[in-house]
Every structure is written in structure tokens, then in C-alpha cells.
Motif scaffolding. Structure first.
Motif, PDB file in Angstrom:
ATOM      1  N   LEU A   1       0.827  -1.203   0.000  1.00 63.89           N
ATOM      2  CA  LEU A   1       0.000   0.000   0.000  1.00 63.89           C
ATOM      3  C   LEU A   1       0.870   1.266   0.000  1.00 63.89           C
ATOM      4  O   LEU A   1       2.082   1.214   0.126  1.00 63.89           O
ATOM      5  N   GLY A   2       0.192   2.423  -0.077  1.00 58.74           N
ATOM      6  CA  GLY A   2       0.849   3.703   0.118  1.00 58.74           C
ATOM      7  C   GLY A   2       1.160   4.424  -1.167  1.00 58.74           C
ATOM      8  O   GLY A   2       2.077   4.033  -1.894  1.00 58.74           O
ATOM      9  N   HIS A   3       0.366   5.453  -1.480  1.00 57.33           N
ATOM     10  CA  HIS A   3       0.669   6.276  -2.661  1.00 57.33           C
ATOM     11  C   HIS A   3       1.079   7.704  -2.263  1.00 57.33           C
ATOM     12  O   HIS A   3       1.863   8.332  -2.953  1.00 57.33           O
ATOM     13  N   GLU A   4       0.571   8.216  -1.154  1.00 59.10           N
ATOM     14  CA  GLU A   4       1.043   9.504  -0.637  1.00 59.10           C
ATOM     15  C   GLU A   4       2.365   9.228   0.079  1.00 59.10           C
ATOM     16  O   GLU A   4       2.385   8.488   1.062  1.00 59.10           O
ATOM     17  N   ASN A   5       3.465   9.793  -0.392  1.00 61.84           N
ATOM     18  CA  ASN A   5       4.760   9.297   0.063  1.00 61.84           C
ATOM     19  C   ASN A   5       5.789  10.393   0.245  1.00 61.84           C
ATOM     20  O   ASN A   5       5.657  11.500  -0.271  1.00 61.84           O
ATOM     21  N   LEU A   6       6.830  10.041   0.982  1.00 63.31           N
ATOM     22  CA  LEU A   6       8.010  10.881   1.140  1.00 63.31           C
ATOM     23  C   LEU A   6       9.190   9.958   1.439  1.00 63.31           C
ATOM     24  O   LEU A   6       9.071   9.030   2.245  1.00 63.31           O
ATOM     25  N   GLY A   7      10.304  10.213   0.778  1.00 62.30           N
ATOM     26  CA  GLY A   7      11.485   9.380   0.996  1.00 62.30           C
ATOM     27  C   GLY A   7      12.767  10.185   0.884  1.00 62.30           C
ATOM     28  O   GLY A   7      12.752  11.383   0.575  1.00 62.30           O
ATOM     29  N   ARG A   8      13.884   9.502   1.149  1.00 62.54           N
ATOM     30  CA  ARG A   8      15.190  10.134   1.045  1.00 62.54           C
ATOM     31  C   ARG A   8      16.098   9.233   0.205  1.00 62.54           C
ATOM     32  O   ARG A   8      16.170   8.019   0.442  1.00 62.54           O
TER      33      ARG A   8
END
Length: 353
Positions: A62-69
């Protein structure tokens, strides 16, 4: 590594699973997941209303609203280790259709697109993921605590782009904007309307607490009555609830030459009394436009970044009402009365990084 998964088509199969590391075939850039936002789409996938696993997999991350590094990026990619990034949700179809070939995959014409965490691609609710450089949007480090709001902001950036284009069909000087619904999408719609200098009115059923405060802090007006009762005639209307009766109000009560954008997705089977003849008469005689919008392309992501950068950071921070550790995902999906945006923390810091 850990990932939040479902078995598409199996209701309530949400689980924290151990899955394989992302394959290099998924993209040249390796990203450490920081957090994902939860929304109605995720809840509908958990309920098995829709959702499609990648080919060869029984699970969908799952998970489409995201933030990563960024952890690793190839030379010449325009990205470096440590960059704050958001992955673009929809990817072009393999044919591709004319729209996808032109970079407008949000307007895909044959339905063969794929979407991270929704349709045919694993989502971002996992400890690490990969993407190609052109599927990543870089954010300023100053947006670390609110960057997870970018994906929903892109929906409104696209909506406003289309509103502006439609308005340009003739003389266009909008003054009043109405937003129905004060959830995350509605509040972001109001933010972008306020950034355009419009007189903004937001309608919602909640009578007190954070939502009215957030609207007031934008310099907008908060309403708990209905749009017809308010007597407001808006030049621009953005519908963010998907509630059939509210949709009828939006398309029935507007100013001459108005533009109404529908962003809320309704459940099938709902009916409301409707005088279609009167509705048609009014729309024709007033030159009204009603259109729907979904998803976004890279241009809208970049516009969304600009909108977040221009917003008051403390206001954006207050939209995120709860941050829940990944291992407590069930609590994140348990809706509370004062929730606006709930975020799952993937990296274990309790903040976005």
C-alpha cells in the motif's frame, strides 16, 4: 524488509509483512521510505473495493502519498544521496496511448496505466523502494515535515490548472471560490484558492475544532450550512466530498460562467432526487462548466511543490494531526473525530526524517 500489504480482493487482509528488497529492475534510484499518508483510497483498497497487485505477486504494498530520502543514485541522474523526494504515483501505459506518450499520463485514454500502491505497482509503505529518476520529484529540505502532503496537493494543482484553462475560454475574472469538504483535499483546495487571492468559502459539517481554525487562518470563511442556504454564488467551485447531495448543490448553485471541479469519488448506487431539466436549463443559460479530475503528471507535482513552498509552514504542519509508527498501522486506519491527515512513520523517527 517490512512493508504494509494487502491481498487484493480479500477484505481486511491488511498486514505488516516481510518482503524482498526492491529489485534494480524497479529503478536506478534507491530510496529510504520516510512516511506515507493515509487516505480514503487506502481504506477502499483494504475493504477490497479495488486494488491490483503487480504481475506475479499475490500481495500489493500500500501507500501512494509518500516521502522518501535518496540512498543511492547514479551519476547524471540529477539526484544525490540525501535528497528529499516524492515518487510520482501514476506511470504511463506500455502502449503508450497518445496522452501517455505526451507525458500526460494522468489523462491516459486506454486505462493501461499503473499506479503505485493502487494498480499494478507496489506502493511506498515499505522501508526501501526504487524508481527511475524521471519518476521522482525533489523537495527542498525545508519541506521535510510536510512533504508527504505533496501528492494530495498535486490533485489540486491539476484542478486549478484546468480551472484556469477553462476560464480562459472567454472573459475570466473569478472573485469567489467555494470548496465543499474540509478534509485534507478540501483544505489544500482552499489553500491554493487563497494563494490566488480569491474570496474563499469552505463548507463542512464539523462545527468546531481544527478544521474551522485552519480555514480561518487562511483568511477564508467556514460554513456549516448548505451551499443553497448560504446564497453564495461562486465563480469557482471545487467539490471534495463525493457526497451525491453535495455534488448536486455544487452543480446547481453557482454564478454565471462558473467552473465546477469534482474531485471527490462517490460510491456507486447512491441516488438523489434531481430535476435534470432545470439543471440543464441553468447550465446552458449560464455557460457553466462541470468537470472531473483525478491523478497528476509531473507538471502538477512541480506546481504542488511551489504551492507548499509558498504556504505557511506551521499551517501545513497542523494538517497532519497524527503520526503513527508503521507497526501500529491498525491505529492509523482507525478514524478519529479530530483526524485531518494521518501519516504512517516508516523510518521510526516519529517525524518525516
Amino acid at each position: 524488509m517490512r512493508a504494509l500489504t494487502v491481498r487484493p480482493g480479500v477484505a481486511d487482509s491488511l498486514a505488516l509483512s516481510e518482503i524482498a528488497e526492491p529489485s534494480p529492475s524497479e529503478g536506478q534510484v534507491l530510496v529510504d521510505g520516510l512516511c506515507v499518508g493515509l487516505c480514503g483510497t487506502d481504506a477502499e483498497i483494504v475493504a477490497a473495493d479495488y486494488g491490483e497487485a503487480p504481475p506475479g505477486s499475490e500481495l500489493l504494498v500500500l501507500g501512494h502519498e509518500n516521502l522518501g530520502r535518496v540512498a543511492e543514485a547514479p551519476a547524471g541522474s540529477g539526484l544525490s544521496a540525501g535528497d528529499l523526494v516524492v515518487g510520482i504515483v501514476r506511470r504511463p501505459d506500455p502502449v503508450p496511448c497518445g496522452a501517455c506518450a505526451a507525458g500526460e499520463w494522468d489523462m491516459c485514454r486506454n486505462g493501461q496505466y499503473v499506479e503505485h500502491g493502487i494498480k499494478g505497482l507496489h506502493g511506498f509503505a515499505r522501508e526501501r523502494w526504487r524508481a527511475e529518476p524521471d519518476a521522482l520529484v525533489r523537495l527542498d529540505p525545508g519541506l521535510t515535515d510536510v512533504g508527504v502532503l505533496l501528492e494530495p496537493t498535486t490533485i489540486l494543482a491539476k484542478a486549478w490548472e484546468q480551472i484556469d484553462r477553462i476560464g480562459a475560454r472567454a472573459y475570466w475574472e473569478p472573485r469567489v471560490a467555494v470548496v465543499t469538504g474540509a478534509g485534507p483535499v478540501g483544505l489544500l483546495a482552499a489553500l491554493l484558492a487563497a494563494q490566488r487571492g480569491l474570496q474563499v468559502h469552505v463548507f463542512d459539517r464539523v462545527t468546531e475544532g481544527l478544521k474551522p481554525e485552519l480555514v480561518a487562518d487562511l483568511g477564508a470563511t467556514y460554513h456549516t450550512d448548505t451551499l443553497p442556504d448560504s446564497k453564495i454564488e461562486a465563480d469557482v467551485l471545487i467539490e471534495c466530498t463525493g457526497v451525491p447531495s453535495v455534488i448536486v448543490d455544487v452543480i446547481s448553485h453557482s454564478a454565471t460562467d462558473s467552473v465546477a471541479c469534482l474531485t471527490g469519488v462517490s460510491s456507486a448506487g447512491s441516488t438523489v432526487p434531481l430535476d435534470i431539466g432545470n439543471l440543464n436549463r441553468a447550465a446552458v443559460l449560464r455557460n457553466d462548466v462541470v468537470f472531473g479530475t483525478v491523478n497528476a503528471n509531473r507538471r502538477h507535482y512541480e506546481a504542488g511543490v511551489a504551492a507548499l513552498a509558498a504556504a505557511d509552514r506551521s499551517w501545513l504542519t497542523r494538517l497532519i494531526t497524527r503520526r503513527v509508527p508503521l507497526e501500529q498501522f491498525a491505529d492509523g486506519f482507525h478514524r478519529r473525530p479530530d483526524d485531518v491527515k494521518v501519516v504512517l512513520d516508516i523510518d521510526g523517527t516519529g517525524v518525516a526524517g
